[in-house]
Design a protein around this motif. Structure first.
Motif, PDB file in Angstrom:
ATOM      1  N   LYS A  39      18.079   1.010   7.223  1.00  8.68           N
ATOM      2  CA  LYS A  39      16.723   0.798   7.395  1.00  8.68           C
ATOM      3  C   LYS A  39      15.640   1.957   7.423  1.00  8.68           C
ATOM      4  O   LYS A  39      14.613   1.720   7.216  1.00  8.68           O
ATOM      5  N   VAL A  40      16.164   2.854   8.045  1.00 10.76           N
ATOM      6  CA  VAL A  40      15.421   4.131   7.907  1.00 10.76           C
ATOM      7  C   VAL A  40      14.778   4.397   6.598  1.00 10.76           C
ATOM      8  O   VAL A  40      13.562   4.723   5.987  1.00 10.76           O
ATOM      9  N   LYS A  41      16.063   4.473   5.569  1.00  9.69           N
ATOM     10  CA  LYS A  41      15.644   4.554   4.028  1.00  9.69           C
ATOM     11  C   LYS A  41      14.675   4.060   3.410  1.00  9.69           C
ATOM     12  O   LYS A  41      13.842   3.941   2.577  1.00  9.69           O
ATOM     13  N   ALA A  42      14.859   2.380   3.763  1.00  3.05           N
ATOM     14  CA  ALA A  42      14.150   1.373   3.219  1.00  3.05           C
ATOM     15  C   ALA A  42      12.502   1.476   3.785  1.00  3.05           C
ATOM     16  O   ALA A  42      11.648   1.455   2.996  1.00  3.05           O
ATOM     17  N   VAL A  43      12.454   1.952   5.240  1.00  3.80           N
ATOM     18  CA  VAL A  43      11.270   2.042   5.794  1.00  3.80           C
ATOM     19  C   VAL A  43      10.373   3.537   5.106  1.00  3.80           C
ATOM     20  O   VAL A  43       8.956   3.629   4.500  1.00  3.80           O
ATOM     21  N   ALA A  44      11.325   4.533   4.718  1.00  2.62           N
ATOM     22  CA  ALA A  44      10.674   5.697   4.260  1.00  2.62           C
ATOM     23  C   ALA A  44      10.600   5.325   2.399  1.00  2.62           C
ATOM     24  O   ALA A  44       9.599   5.977   2.014  1.00  2.62           O
ATOM     25  N   GLY A  45      11.150   4.464   1.921  1.00  4.14           N
ATOM     26  CA  GLY A  45      10.750   4.108   0.434  1.00  4.14           C
ATOM     27  C   GLY A  45       9.453   3.450   0.487  1.00  4.14           C
ATOM     28  O   GLY A  45       8.619   3.608  -0.288  1.00  4.14           O
ATOM     29  N   ASP A  46       9.304   2.550   1.434  1.00  4.29           N
ATOM     30  CA  ASP A  46       8.073   1.913   1.377  1.00  4.29           C
ATOM     31  C   ASP A  46       6.728   2.858   1.728  1.00  4.29           C
ATOM     32  O   ASP A  46       5.972   2.958   0.954  1.00  4.29           O
ATOM     33  N   ARG A  47       6.923   3.677   2.633  1.00  8.16           N
ATOM     34  CA  ARG A  47       5.986   4.770   2.895  1.00  8.16           C
ATOM     35  C   ARG A  47       5.968   5.644   1.405  1.00  8.16           C
ATOM     36  O   ARG A  47       4.704   5.984   1.347  1.00  8.16           O
ATOM     37  N   ILE A  48       7.004   5.978   0.834  1.00  5.67           N
ATOM     38  CA  ILE A  48       6.651   6.711  -0.345  1.00  5.67           C
ATOM     39  C   ILE A  48       5.838   6.023  -1.233  1.00  5.67           C
ATOM     40  O   ILE A  48       5.034   6.622  -2.058  1.00  5.67           O
ATOM     41  N   HIS A  49       6.301   4.735  -1.486  1.00  5.39           N
ATOM     42  CA  HIS A  49       5.599   4.076  -2.425  1.00  5.39           C
ATOM     43  C   HIS A  49       3.903   3.918  -2.087  1.00  5.39           C
ATOM     44  O   HIS A  49       3.073   3.973  -2.992  1.00  5.39           O
ATOM     45  N   GLU A  50       3.665   3.496  -0.788  1.00  6.63           N
ATOM     46  CA  GLU A  50       2.350   3.454  -0.413  1.00  6.63           C
ATOM     47  C   GLU A  50       1.358   5.000  -0.727  1.00  6.63           C
ATOM     48  O   GLU A  50       0.415   4.800  -1.139  1.00  6.63           O
ATOM     49  N   ASP A  51       2.131   6.010  -0.531  1.00  5.58           N
ATOM     50  CA  ASP A  51       1.640   7.336  -0.744  1.00  5.58           C
ATOM     51  C   ASP A  51       1.526   7.688  -2.239  1.00  5.58           C
ATOM     52  O   ASP A  51       0.448   8.122  -2.507  1.00  5.58           O
ATOM     53  N   ALA A  52       2.279   7.111  -2.949  1.00  2.73           N
ATOM     54  CA  ALA A  52       2.162   7.204  -4.567  1.00  2.73           C
ATOM     55  C   ALA A  52       1.187   6.440  -5.082  1.00  2.73           C
ATOM     56  O   ALA A  52       0.369   6.811  -5.892  1.00  2.73           O
ATOM     57  N   GLU A  53       0.692   5.098  -4.309  1.00  2.55           N
ATOM     58  CA  GLU A  53      -0.313   4.253  -4.746  1.00  2.55           C
ATOM     59  C   GLU A  53      -1.608   5.124  -4.578  1.00  2.55           C
ATOM     60  O   GLU A  53      -2.402   4.975  -5.205  1.00  2.55           O
ATOM     61  N   GLU A  54      -1.719   5.659  -3.340  1.00  8.90           N
ATOM     62  CA  GLU A  54      -2.827   6.428  -2.828  1.00  8.90           C
ATOM     63  C   GLU A  54      -3.106   7.387  -3.737  1.00  8.90           C
ATOM     64  O   GLU A  54      -4.360   7.617  -4.127  1.00  8.90           O
ATOM     65  N   VAL A  55      -2.098   8.168  -3.956  1.00 12.50           N
ATOM     66  CA  VAL A  55      -2.226   9.481  -4.887  1.00 12.50           C
ATOM     67  C   VAL A  55      -2.812   8.945  -6.309  1.00 12.50           C
ATOM     68  O   VAL A  55      -3.701   9.531  -6.962  1.00 12.50           O
ATOM     69  N   LYS A  56      -2.486   7.918  -6.721  1.00 13.78           N
ATOM     70  CA  LYS A  56      -2.676   7.312  -8.057  1.00 13.78           C
ATOM     71  C   LYS A  56      -4.202   7.046  -7.981  1.00 13.78           C
ATOM     72  O   LYS A  56      -4.772   7.215  -9.066  1.00 13.78           O
ATOM     73  N   GLU A  57      -4.397   6.319  -7.012  1.00 10.62           N
ATOM     74  CA  GLU A  57      -5.992   5.888  -6.774  1.00 10.62           C
ATOM     75  C   GLU A  57      -6.960   7.132  -6.707  1.00 10.62           C
ATOM     76  O   GLU A  57      -7.967   6.919  -7.383  1.00 10.62           O
ATOM     77  N   VAL A  58      -6.518   8.201  -5.964  1.00 11.20           N
ATOM     78  CA  VAL A  58      -7.069   9.316  -6.038  1.00 11.20           C
ATOM     79  C   VAL A  58      -7.388  10.004  -7.428  1.00 11.20           C
ATOM     80  O   VAL A  58      -8.653  10.502  -7.870  1.00 11.20           O
ATOM     81  N   GLU A  59      -6.469   9.994  -8.133  1.00 13.56           N
ATOM     82  CA  GLU A  59      -6.317  10.471  -9.736  1.00 13.56           C
ATOM     83  C   GLU A  59      -7.208   9.796 -10.396  1.00 13.56           C
ATOM     84  O   GLU A  59      -7.793  10.508 -11.368  1.00 13.56           O
ATOM     85  N   GLN A  60      -7.311   8.582 -10.216  1.00 11.24           N
ATOM     86  CA  GLN A  60      -8.304   7.697 -11.074  1.00 11.24           C
ATOM     87  C   GLN A  60      -9.855   7.913 -10.649  1.00 11.24           C
ATOM     88  O   GLN A  60     -10.679   7.370 -11.370  1.00 11.24           O
ATOM     89  N   GLY A  61     -10.237   8.547  -9.562  1.00 10.01           N
ATOM     90  CA  GLY A  61     -11.498   8.992  -9.108  1.00 10.01           C
ATOM     91  C   GLY A  61     -11.820   8.466  -8.134  1.00 10.01           C
ATOM     92  O   GLY A  61     -13.048   8.825  -7.623  1.00 10.01           O
ATOM     93  N   SER A  62     -11.253   7.507  -7.196  1.00  5.24           N
ATOM     94  CA  SER A  62     -11.802   7.260  -5.752  1.00  5.24           C
ATOM     95  C   SER A  62     -10.731   6.955  -4.998  1.00  5.24           C
ATOM     96  O   SER A  62      -9.472   6.401  -5.484  1.00  5.24           O
ATOM     97  N   SER A  63     -10.747   7.461  -3.969  1.00  7.63           N
ATOM     98  CA  SER A  63      -9.704   6.990  -2.739  1.00  7.63           C
ATOM     99  C   SER A  63     -10.066   5.612  -2.235  1.00  7.63           C
ATOM    100  O   SER A  63     -11.093   5.210  -2.091  1.00  7.63           O
ATOM    101  N   PRO A  64      -8.797   5.139  -1.607  1.00  5.71           N
ATOM    102  CA  PRO A  64      -9.133   3.913  -0.761  1.00  5.71           C
ATOM    103  C   PRO A  64     -10.215   3.939   0.362  1.00  5.71           C
ATOM    104  O   PRO A  64     -11.050   2.844   0.430  1.00  5.71           O
ATOM    105  N   ASP A  65     -10.422   5.244   0.940  1.00  6.66           N
ATOM    106  CA  ASP A  65     -11.533   5.135   1.984  1.00  6.66           C
ATOM    107  C   ASP A  65     -12.822   5.060   1.190  1.00  6.66           C
ATOM    108  O   ASP A  65     -13.882   4.560   1.700  1.00  6.66           O
ATOM    109  N   GLU A  66     -13.051   6.006   0.054  1.00  8.78           N
ATOM    110  CA  GLU A  66     -14.356   6.028  -0.538  1.00  8.78           C
ATOM    111  C   GLU A  66     -14.460   4.430  -1.280  1.00  8.78           C
ATOM    112  O   GLU A  66     -15.778   4.121  -0.950  1.00  8.78           O
TER     113      GLU A  66
END
Length: 223
Positions: A177-204
């Motif tokens: 369960k811990v690994k599954a939660v950690a995997g989801d968190r890593i996936h979310e972080d990767a999506e945020e990094v991808k959006e930042v690289e594209q020029g805008s963050s989710p907050d922006e």
């Protein structure tokens, strides 16, 4: 002499005393131990008792001083063992022929002048010490006592293994369960990094959408 007639004639109130005596003799033979513990007052003994808790069975050891032996070595015979537990005197009365007693060990023997040592209840500390005799320890046990103890120990080991396996399974499930939660968190972080690289963050993006809504509302009011 016709014993059958004698058997039939020995009756009181319709009860055949001959048959009753034979029945009692069979019962005594069945429940009487072949090697009962011949303990004496002044002996320090370890009594191994079978204790049943639900479906589980274990051996409990009660060690103390024999302060009384009553009713001889027959089926009604008992002995009283006293010990001090956490500063409190504890006494237990054991039947000599109890099937719950697996083994009795005499650890040491003391010199006493009485058959009943009830005066030990009022003594404390050094006053409660008895003069020890140089006697070898002795053990009283039934023929199948060692097999019974081995069986109980095997059951205890089996229960311990089952508990360990259950705990390991629970830990493995928790780790998954811990690994599954950690995997989801890593996936979310990767999506945020991808959006930042594209020029805008989710907050922006959120701020921009809020500004657009505000400008649109202001334009509608001016019209």
């Amino acid at each position: 002499m016709d014993y059958e007639k004698i058997k039939a004639s020995v009756q009181i109130c319709g009860i055949n005393l001959w048959e009753c005596s034979h029945t009692m003799e069979k019962m005594l033979t069945k429940f009487t131990k072949k090697n009962p513990p011949l303990v004496k007052s002044g002996d320090t003994v370890k009594v191994h008792i079978k204790v049943k808790e639900g479906n589980k069975e274990r051996v409990q050891i009660f060690e103390g001083l024999v302060i009384a032996v009553k009713h001889g070595a027959g089926l009604n015979g008992t002995f009283t063992v006293r010990k001090i537990s956490l500063g409190v005197g504890v006494e237990r009365i054991f039947p000599l022929h109890s099937p719950r007693i697996v083994k009795v060990e005499r650890v040491k023997q003391s010199k006493v002048r009485r058959s009943k040592l009830y005066f030990m209840r009022d003594l404390r500390g050094k006053n409660a010490r008895l003069k020890e005799l140089n006697r070898e320890p002795q053990v009283w046990e039934e023929k199948d006592a060692e097999e019974e103890l081995a069986r109980i120990e095997a059951e205890k080991a089996k229960e311990a293994e089952a508990a360990a396996a259950k705990k390991a399974a629970e830990e493995a499930e928790l780790e998954a369960k811990v690994k599954a939660v950690a995997g989801d968190r890593i996936h979310e972080d990767a999506e945020e990094v991808k959006e930042v690289e594209q020029g805008s963050s989710p907050d922006e993006k959120k701020a921009e959408s809020t500004e657009e809504k505000a400008d649109k509302a202001a334009g509608e009011e001016s019209n």
